[in-house]
Design an enzyme around this catalytic site. Structure first.
Site, PDB file in Angstrom:
ATOM      1  N   HIS A  12       4.819 -23.490   9.832  1.00 13.92           N
ATOM      2  CA  HIS A  12       5.526 -22.398   9.153  1.00 13.92           C
ATOM      3  C   HIS A  12       4.627 -21.172   8.956  1.00 13.92           C
ATOM      4  CE1 HIS A  12       4.490 -24.633   5.113  1.00 13.92           C
ATOM      5  NE2 HIS A  12       3.548 -23.739   5.377  1.00 13.92           N
ATOM      6  N   HIS A  59       4.361 -20.799  -1.607  1.00 11.15           N
ATOM      7  CA  HIS A  59       3.040 -20.183  -1.501  1.00 11.15           C
ATOM      8  C   HIS A  59       2.826 -19.201  -2.653  1.00 11.15           C
ATOM      9  CE1 HIS A  59       4.057 -21.677   2.516  1.00 11.15           C
ATOM     10  NE2 HIS A  59       2.760 -21.787   2.724  1.00 11.15           N
ATOM     11  N   HIS A 194      -5.808 -26.340  10.221  1.00 13.50           N
ATOM     12  CA  HIS A 194      -6.287 -24.998   9.937  1.00 13.50           C
ATOM     13  C   HIS A 194      -6.958 -24.965   8.575  1.00 13.50           C
ATOM     14  CE1 HIS A 194      -2.287 -25.020   8.041  1.00 13.50           C
ATOM     15  NE2 HIS A 194      -2.502 -23.855   7.470  1.00 13.50           N
ATOM     16  N   GLU A 241      -1.097 -29.881   4.843  1.00 11.10           N
ATOM     17  CA  GLU A 241       0.360 -29.705   4.896  1.00 11.10           C
ATOM     18  C   GLU A 241       1.049 -30.734   5.798  1.00 11.10           C
ATOM     19  OE1 GLU A 241       0.444 -24.813   4.421  1.00 11.10           O
ATOM     20  OE2 GLU A 241       0.625 -25.731   6.387  1.00 11.10           O
TER      21      GLU A 241
END
Length: 284
Positions: A12, A59, A194, A241
């Protein structure tokens, strides 16, 4: 009863949505990623669900970091697109499915999961980018209603991979017990490897990512057995995630058919991927 017809795991990354909104999908930097999406998009366009359960993390756009629920579910009629600092994305607001949301809320609490009910929620890129990956041209409205399910993958202690996989299994049981005949797609979002800050900023681990892409289909129990430290070490702090993919996978049948997958490095310093699974007994 409700039937889960397919599951989608997808990154995403916010810049994926920005590339779509800005007409940059055929730019040399972005073209390989969006070309990789095409077969999955064509397949999903022919199999529109009534409802999508989108598993993502906020977020710090809708939820203050002072109050971070481990698991939360939206129960609203409509979810507005959040302004993340540059104005809301030019995509439709999201229609909810409150009856299914309330059924899931009750079933999951009864199954031992302490859910937070969100009666009002603005959805950020964690939700809208996966919807755009699924449906790049929604027009005035998305093709299906949405139940948003939020997971804390930001603030320690996050739920373990095992707990997330168990939540997915509980979601599957709850959907099988939902009387109306509705079709459901499950989205697991985020990842792949990441890290955005610290000494390992820019860290990407293709070997781990490719293992995860294989085993999310064939051996999700192994992935569920990895610790928080395993995920952070192998996939980076934000790569954690990936536990949200396990919620999606837990809600599907034990045996699924992989329709398509794609893997691309990098998308804004992130390893981006998509994996699409047909959940029906005979591949359609």
């Amino acid at each position: 009863m409700a039937e889960v017809i397919w599951g989608l795991a997808t990154s995403h990354v916010p810049s994926i949505g920005a590339a779509m909104d800005g007409g940059k999908t055929q730019d040399p930097y972005w073209k390989p990623l969006f070309d990789g999406y095409r077969p999955a998009r064509e397949w999903m366009a022919e199999r529109t669900p009534d409802v999508a359960l989108v598993i993502y993390n906020d977020h710090a756009n809708a939820l203050d970091l002072d109050v971070v629920p481990t698991f939360a579910i939206g129960t609203a009629e409509t979810y507005r697109v959040a302004d993340e600092g540059f104005g809301p994305r030019p995509v439709p607001d999201v229609a909810g499915a409150p009856e299914l949301s309330l059924h899931l809320l009750e079933s999951l609490v009864d199954d031992g999961f302490d859910m937070t009910a969100l009666q009002s929620l603005d959805v950020d890129h964690g939700c809208t980018v996966p919807l755009s990956v699924y449906c790049p041209d929604p027009g005035e409205q998305w093709p299906c209603a949405v139940v948003p399910l939020l997971v804390n993958v930001i603030q320690y202690p996050q739920p373990t991979a095992a707990r997330c996989y168990a939540l997915g299994e509980a979601i599957g049981r709850a959907l099988r017990a939902y009387p109306p005949d509705v079709t459901v797609a499950i989205f697991g979002t985020g990842g792949m490897s990441h890290q955005l800050a610290g000494a390992r900023a820019g860290f990407i681990n293709p070997e781990f990512d490719r293992m995860f892409l294989r085993e999310i289909e064939t051996d999700p129990e192994h992935l569920a057995g990895l610790s928080r430290a395993d995920y952070v070490r192998e996939a980076g702090s934000e790569g954690f995630e990936l536990v949200m993919w396990l919620i999606m996978r837990g809600a599907l049948s034990q045996q699924v058919h992989r329709v398509h997958d794609t893997y691309h490095v990098p998308a804004s310093n992130t390893a981006a991927a998509l994996a699409l699974f047909d959940n029906r007994p005979s591949p359609s």
